[in-house]
Scaffold this motif. Structure first.
Motif, PDB file in Angstrom:
ATOM      1  N   PHE A 101       0.595  -1.209  -0.668  1.00 56.30           N
ATOM      2  CA  PHE A 101       0.306  -0.132   0.043  1.00 56.30           C
ATOM      3  C   PHE A 101       0.715   1.513  -0.098  1.00 56.30           C
ATOM      4  CE2 PHE A 101      -2.901   2.958   1.596  1.00 56.30           C
ATOM      5  CZ  PHE A 101      -3.778   2.768   0.945  1.00 56.30           C
ATOM      6  N   HIS A 102       1.532   0.768   1.037  1.00 58.04           N
ATOM      7  CA  HIS A 102       2.794   2.850   0.663  1.00 58.04           C
ATOM      8  C   HIS A 102       3.389   2.856  -0.499  1.00 58.04           C
ATOM      9  CE1 HIS A 102       5.813   4.820   2.190  1.00 58.04           C
ATOM     10  NE2 HIS A 102       6.614   4.143   1.123  1.00 58.04           N
ATOM     11  N   ARG A 104       1.718   2.041  -3.455  1.00 58.85           N
ATOM     12  CA  ARG A 104       1.246   2.591  -3.921  1.00 58.85           C
ATOM     13  C   ARG A 104       0.642   4.174  -4.095  1.00 58.85           C
ATOM     14  NH1 ARG A 104      -3.939  -0.328  -5.255  1.00 58.85           N
ATOM     15  NH2 ARG A 104      -5.997   1.097  -5.766  1.00 58.85           N
ATOM     16  N   LEU A 105       1.335   4.113  -2.191  1.00 57.09           N
ATOM     17  CA  LEU A 105       0.971   6.500  -1.906  1.00 57.09           C
ATOM     18  C   LEU A 105       1.809   6.485  -3.045  1.00 57.09           C
ATOM     19  CD1 LEU A 105      -0.148   5.592   1.409  1.00 57.09           C
ATOM     20  CD2 LEU A 105      -1.876   5.982  -0.038  1.00 57.09           C
ATOM     21  N   LYS A 106       3.183   5.797  -3.156  1.00 57.35           N
ATOM     22  CA  LYS A 106       4.500   6.478  -3.264  1.00 57.35           C
ATOM     23  C   LYS A 106       4.329   6.513  -5.451  1.00 57.35           C
ATOM     24  CE  LYS A 106       8.105   6.112  -1.487  1.00 57.35           C
ATOM     25  NZ  LYS A 106       9.644   5.219  -1.230  1.00 57.35           N
ATOM     26  N   ARG A 149       3.546  -5.736   6.090  1.00 57.72           N
ATOM     27  CA  ARG A 149       2.915  -4.025   5.792  1.00 57.72           C
ATOM     28  C   ARG A 149       3.937  -2.964   6.363  1.00 57.72           C
ATOM     29  NH1 ARG A 149      -2.689  -1.741   6.202  1.00 57.72           N
ATOM     30  NH2 ARG A 149      -2.573  -2.245   8.331  1.00 57.72           N
ATOM     31  N   LEU A 153       8.024  -0.774   4.574  1.00 62.00           N
ATOM     32  CA  LEU A 153       8.581   1.275   4.690  1.00 62.00           C
ATOM     33  C   LEU A 153       9.627   0.928   5.119  1.00 62.00           C
ATOM     34  CD1 LEU A 153       5.567   1.610   7.500  1.00 62.00           C
ATOM     35  CD2 LEU A 153       5.316   2.559   5.292  1.00 62.00           C
TER      36      LEU A 153
ATOM     37  N   MET B 165      -0.226   6.501   8.781  1.00 64.05           N
ATOM     38  CA  MET B 165       0.639   5.367   9.274  1.00 64.05           C
ATOM     39  C   MET B 165       1.757   5.245   7.914  1.00 64.05           C
ATOM     40  SD  MET B 165       2.545   1.904   9.726  1.00 64.05           S
ATOM     41  CE  MET B 165       1.390   1.216   9.869  1.00 64.05           C
ATOM     42  N   MET B 166       1.771   4.630   6.551  1.00 66.73           N
ATOM     43  CA  MET B 166       1.952   4.582   5.979  1.00 66.73           C
ATOM     44  C   MET B 166       2.468   5.744   5.086  1.00 66.73           C
ATOM     45  SD  MET B 166       0.293   1.197   4.822  1.00 66.73           S
ATOM     46  CE  MET B 166      -0.569   1.198   4.910  1.00 66.73           C
ATOM     47  N   GLY B 167       1.914   7.198   5.620  1.00 64.32           N
ATOM     48  CA  GLY B 167       2.333   8.544   4.510  1.00 64.32           C
ATOM     49  C   GLY B 167       1.875   8.714   4.049  1.00 64.32           C
ATOM     50  N   ALA B 168       0.092   8.360   4.013  1.00 65.37           N
ATOM     51  CA  ALA B 168      -1.230   9.184   3.171  1.00 65.37           C
ATOM     52  C   ALA B 168      -1.013  10.346   2.991  1.00 65.37           C
ATOM     53  CB  ALA B 168      -2.029   8.156   2.983  1.00 65.37           C
ATOM     54  N   GLN B 172      -4.827  11.498  -0.664  1.00 69.03           N
ATOM     55  CA  GLN B 172      -4.723  10.564  -0.772  1.00 69.03           C
ATOM     56  C   GLN B 172      -5.430   9.525   0.324  1.00 69.03           C
ATOM     57  OE1 GLN B 172       0.460   9.758  -0.329  1.00 69.03           O
ATOM     58  NE2 GLN B 172       0.270   9.418  -2.020  1.00 69.03           N
ATOM     59  N   HIS B 176      -7.785   6.824  -1.608  1.00 62.34           N
ATOM     60  CA  HIS B 176      -7.167   5.018  -1.842  1.00 62.34           C
ATOM     61  C   HIS B 176      -7.482   4.408  -0.600  1.00 62.34           C
ATOM     62  CE1 HIS B 176      -4.916   5.518  -5.006  1.00 62.34           C
ATOM     63  NE2 HIS B 176      -3.815   6.333  -4.084  1.00 62.34           N
TER      64      HIS B 176
END
Lengths: 260, 268
Positions: A101-102, A104-106, A149, A153, B165-168, B172, B176
């Motif tokens: 998922f991380h 995807r955000l990037k 997950r 990171l 936590m994953m930087g969204a 986003q 998402h």
């Protein structure tokens, strides 16, 4: 240099409905070294999850400061991976998309995300379940996805909030063993919140025993027991007895305060 | 269960109603013109569609054109309602300041029946497609809006935490996490909305335009052609059913991840 520094943390919750303040954490200072596996041990409501959420950046201390890797924490970020009590997976994404998922955000391309996820899926033993959806997984498998997950990171710090609390005893033991193996391989710093004395003693390099209302650190215990840890050995049980006594004393004091 | 016996199940109730109605009409209890038998309706409907013997008079062979002009109005009004309802619903559900500033006005407009906008719609847009599209939009907009708001507000906070936590970033998170989390609710709104859209296109065609299934329905009423009225009603019902089925197909494709975890997923 310490990986995580908590300096004189105080947290007061405003109870707007009852118009009073609750002192949840009272002047806690703690530093966690690099590659350490610190267990925060305490009964429910002692503020251990609040402390963890402050390191994660979900909550702000009323007073005091939190730094991770020398940088002050001012919100959640991908330098700190968190594994939650419930796995909190996106139910509309298959396992591999949740793990990646991380990325995807990037804005990574699908094929690259898929490749990158595979290593971590293998690491937590979920090969063959890449295309399953969260609704098709057991509790233990969901938590593995949550761990993969967080590992993807590649964070300096992994924060775990009672991640195995909802699992059955056998699964819990397997997961603890695997977590230790991953931690030894990845060389990262782990802060692990638990209310189980045994779990803290099986996992940690140090255990911070917390007392409740207000939350304070009663004692920091360094564990130099060899791994894998023998949960029936005399030294393990010495530590256990000592911690249980601390908790019992604490309970007695609380009751006396309540009576007086 | 086999596919054949399943489709048989679906047909039992409509066939029973049609058979009873046919018998009742032929019994002569009511004058035949007031309650035409299904066979008569079917005959007229056939002529309306294929134009074989001009039982439907001026409408003979013009069904497709009528259906298309109604469907175009539905598509236009519904399309605008989907885009604006989902976008505004997400904004209202996510940002408190949008909710505080915009929602009271919308909630005051919501109970006003769309039909009561007809006079103003005609003054503003004239007698053409536009007032009809406007009415369709009004009918579909509010169910889509309300369901989107509900979907956003009931999104799992823990998923938002996990994503941040994953930087969204906020954008986003909306794209998402919040949007996919609200999707089951949004689809509920889309299905209610499509029904409202068909209801209103017919209403609008009765007053504001001179084409479409609703226009034929009202026009036939003036000439006491109840067989055509019923054929028009059946046409609207069938088209409504077909568009709803289309949305259901889209829904099960978009929400395939719910498979096995909800009651809905039991449907074939």
């Amino acid at each position: 240099m310490a990986s995580i520094e908590l300096r004189n943390i105080t947290k007061i919750f405003r109870d707007a409905k009852r118009k009073r303040d609750l002192l949840a954490i009272d002047d806690v200072s703690l530093s966690v070294e690099k590659n350490e596996f610190l267990c925060l041990l305490g009964s429910s409501g002692c503020g251990k999850s609040t402390l963890l959420n402050m390191i994660a950046g979900f909550e702000k201390p009323t007073e005091g400061s939190v730094t991770v890797g020398g940088k002050a924490v001012d919100g959640p970020g991908a330098d700190r991976g968190m594994v939650f009590q419930q796995a909190n997976l996106m139910p509309w994404l298959p396992v591999w998309e949740n793990v990646a998922f991380h990325l995807r955000l990037k804005g990574w391309r699908k094929a690259d995300r898929r490749d990158a996820a595979q290593d971590y899926i293998d690491m937590v033993g979920l090969r063959g379940f890449e295309n399953h959806f969260p609704a098709e997984l057991s509790g233990g498998m969901s938590q593995r996805v949550g761990i993969a997950r967080a590992l993807l990171l590649n964070p300096q710090v992994i924060l775990m909030d009672e991640p195995f609390a909802a699992l059955d005893a056998q699964t819990k033991m397997d997961m603890q063993e695997e977590l230790v193996a991953i931690w030894q391989k990845q060389r990262c710093t782990v802060v692990f919140v638990t209310h189980s004395v045994d779990e803290a003693l099986v996992l940690g390099t140090r255990v911070a025993v917390m007392t409740s209302r207000p939350g304070r650190i009663r004692e920091l215990i360094a564990l130099d027991l060899p791994r894998p840890r023998d949960t029936t050995g005399p030294r393990f049980n010495d530590h256990k007895r000592h911690i249980l006594n601390l908790i019992r004393e604490e309970g007695l004091q609380q009751r006396q305060v309540a009576v007086a | 269960m086999t596919a054949l016996s399943k489709s048989w199940e679906r047909a039992v109730v409509p066939l029973f109603i049609l058979a009873t109605w046919e018998v009742f009409s032929r019994s002569g209890f009511l004058p035949a013109a007031l309650l035409p038998a299904p066979s008569v309706v079917l005959h007229t409907w056939g002529d309306w569609i294929f134009g074989f013997d001009e039982t439907s008079q001026g409408n003979t062979g013009r069904w497709l054109a009528d259906a298309l002009s109604s469907a175009t109005r539905v598509a236009a009004g519904y399309g605008i309602a989907v885009v604006s309802g989902v976008a505004l619903g997400i904004a209202i559900g996510w940002w408190r300041w949008v909710e505080r500033t915009v929602e009271p006005t919308l909630q005051m407009l919501r109970p006003v029946p769309p039909v009561s906008w007809i006079p103003l719609a005609i003054i503003w847009f004239g007698i053409a497609n536009k007032p009809a599209i406007f009415l369709v939009f009004l009918g579909a907009f509010f169910p889509i809006l309300m369901n989107t708001i509900h979907g956003v507000k009931t999104a799992d906070r823990n998923l938002i935490r996990a994503a941040s936590m994953m930087g969204a970033t906020e954008q986003q998170l909306l794209r998402h996490v919040v949007f996919p989390a609200a999707l089951p609710s949004i689809f509920a709104g889309l299905r209610i909305g499509i029904g409202a859209a068909w209801m209103l296109t017919v209403t609008a065609e009765m007053v504001a335009v001179k084409s479409g299934l609703g226009y034929v329905l009202w026009d036939s009423y003036y000439f006491l052609r109840y067989d055509l009225v019923l054929a028009a009603m059946a046409s609207i019902g069938l088209l409504g059913y077909a568009t709803d089925a289309l949305i259901k197909v889209l829904m099960s494709a978009a929400l395939h991840w719910q498979h096995g975890s909800t009651l809905q997923s039991r449907e074939g």
